[in-house]
Motif scaffolding. Structure first.
Motif, short mmCIF file in Angstrom:
data_model
loop_
_atom_site.label_atom_id
_atom_site.label_comp_id
_atom_site.label_asym_id
_atom_site.label_seq_id
_atom_site.Cartn_x
_atom_site.Cartn_y
_atom_site.Cartn_z
N GLY A 202 0.80 -1.22 0.00
CA GLY A 202 0.00 0.00 0.00
C GLY A 202 0.83 1.26 0.00
N HIS A 203 0.77 1.99 1.09
CA HIS A 203 1.40 3.31 1.22
C HIS A 203 2.91 3.22 0.96
CE1 HIS A 203 2.27 7.26 2.72
NE2 HIS A 203 1.01 7.47 3.07
N PRO A 204 3.44 3.99 -0.02
CA PRO A 204 4.89 3.93 -0.33
C PRO A 204 5.76 4.26 0.88
CG PRO A 204 3.69 5.09 -2.05
CD PRO A 204 2.72 4.88 -0.93
N ALA A 205 5.35 5.23 1.68
CA ALA A 205 6.16 5.58 2.86
C ALA A 205 6.20 4.43 3.85
CB ALA A 205 5.59 6.84 3.52
N ALA A 206 5.08 3.73 4.00
CA ALA A 206 5.04 2.58 4.91
C ALA A 206 5.98 1.48 4.43
CB ALA A 206 3.62 2.06 5.02
N GLN A 207 6.00 1.25 3.13
CA GLN A 207 6.89 0.22 2.58
C GLN A 207 8.36 0.54 2.89
OE1 GLN A 207 6.03 -0.92 -1.56
NE2 GLN A 207 4.07 0.11 -1.36
N LYS A 208 8.72 1.79 2.71
CA LYS A 208 10.10 2.20 2.99
C LYS A 208 10.41 2.10 4.48
CE LYS A 208 10.16 5.37 -0.95
NZ LYS A 208 10.15 6.79 -1.37
N LEU A 209 9.44 2.47 5.31
CA LEU A 209 9.63 2.40 6.76
C LEU A 209 9.81 0.96 7.22
CD1 LEU A 209 9.68 4.25 9.25
CD2 LEU A 209 7.22 3.88 9.48
N ILE A 210 9.04 0.05 6.64
CA ILE A 210 9.15 -1.38 6.98
C ILE A 210 10.53 -1.90 6.60
CG2 ILE A 210 8.34 -3.68 6.34
CD1 ILE A 210 5.52 -2.38 6.09
N ARG A 211 11.02 -1.52 5.43
CA ARG A 211 12.35 -1.99 5.00
C ARG A 211 13.44 -1.47 5.93
NH1 ARG A 211 10.15 -1.28 -0.30
NH2 ARG A 211 11.05 0.82 -0.49
N LEU A 212 13.31 -0.21 6.37
CA LEU A 212 14.31 0.34 7.28
C LEU A 212 14.27 -0.35 8.64
CD1 LEU A 212 14.05 4.19 6.62
CD2 LEU A 212 16.04 2.74 6.20
#
Length: 281
Positions: A202-212
């Motif tokens: 879903g949310h692109p920012a959430a995807q990046k946060l999860i990876r970090l």
């Protein structure tokens, strides 16, 4: 009375909530393969009937809402009427937010519904099952998550619920100690189920946060079937905790230090803070 070290599932009756998909469906299949009678519980009857048809005669599909205590008592009564006893309760039903969000920007209705299903639904399920489980000297398993000991930024109601479920399961095991009935807590990591779709796709920012926040293998989902195998073994062993995949076990063991360090990282990471702000939009 000391519980048996091996709790063979052949001929036992197991109630599974959230049985229509994900971990619940995979575990129901694994329990059936282990020779158990399986009471399949979820919100809608049709997918339960389809699963029951694929498994065979040792199943009982019953649509019920885990947040409805009276409905869960009716499910238990139906299970005992059909199979003669109820030996295991797997309180597994759970939901997550449609999209990751911060606490201030959360929908009040969605936030409270997650708590209602993921935490109070577990309580109402176990409360309905417990008289029969204790009569049978059986086992209760509740589904928590690695979020019980991992920072829930962007996923607060889910993390809050799962931390509560962990505390509930541990309290129950302590209260049952010495009675011959046992309880345990399941801690899945990321699992390839519909519940993680909003976060992972879903949310692109959430995807990046999860990876970090979940580097390397910690962010790699496992299959529901892998969790199911761990669940069956954990029930048979009357395990106090089932952590799957096992890479999360050291994180759980060191949670005091990990929690402090994780909070420090969020406090100091401008990149993470920027992504969190984007969840408000």
């Amino acid at each position: 009375m000391k519980p048996s070290r091996t709790f063979a599932l052949t001929g036992r009756t197991v109630l599974v909530t959230g049985a229509a998909s994900g971990i619940g469906a995979a575990t129901s299949r694994a329990l059936d393969a282990a020779g158990a009678n399986v009471v399949l519980v979820d919100l809608h009857q049709v997918p339960l009937d389809e699963l029951a048809t694929s498994l065979g005669s040792r199943t009982l599909p019953v649509a019920a809402d885990v947040t409805d205590g009276a409905a869960m008592e009716s499910v238990v009564a139906a299970a005992v009427a059909r199979f003669g006893s109820l030996d295991v309760c797997f309180a597994n039903a759970g939901i997550a937010a449609a999209s990751p969000t911060t606490i201030p920007s959360s929908s009040v209705e969605e936030f409270e519904r997650i708590i209602e299903v993921d935490l109070l639904g577990v309580w109402r399920t176990v409360r309905a099952c417990l008289p029969e489980i204790t009569k049978a000297g059986g086992h209760v398993l509740v589904t928590s998550s690695v979020y019980a000991f991992f920072n829930g930024t962007g996923n607060a109601p889910y993390a809050m619920s799962k931390a509560g479920v962990e505390s509930f399961g541990r309290s129950l095991r302590g209260e049952l100690a010495g009675t011959g009935t046992t309880a345990g807590v399941l801690y899945p990591g990321w699992v390839s189920t519909p519940i993680i779709k909003a976060s992972r796709q879903g949310h692109p920012a959430a995807q990046k946060l999860i990876r970090l926040a979940n580097p390397g293998p910690f962010g790699t989902p496992v299959t529901p079937e892998r969790i199911a195998r761990a669940v069956v073994q954990g029930i048979e062993d009357r395990s106090a905790r089932i952590i799957c995949p096992r890479r999360w076990a050291p994180v759980s063991a060191a949670r005091g230090v990990v929690n402090i360090l994780g909070d420090v990282v969020v406090d100091r990471s401008r990149r993470m803070q920027s992504l969190i702000r984007q969840l408000d939009k």
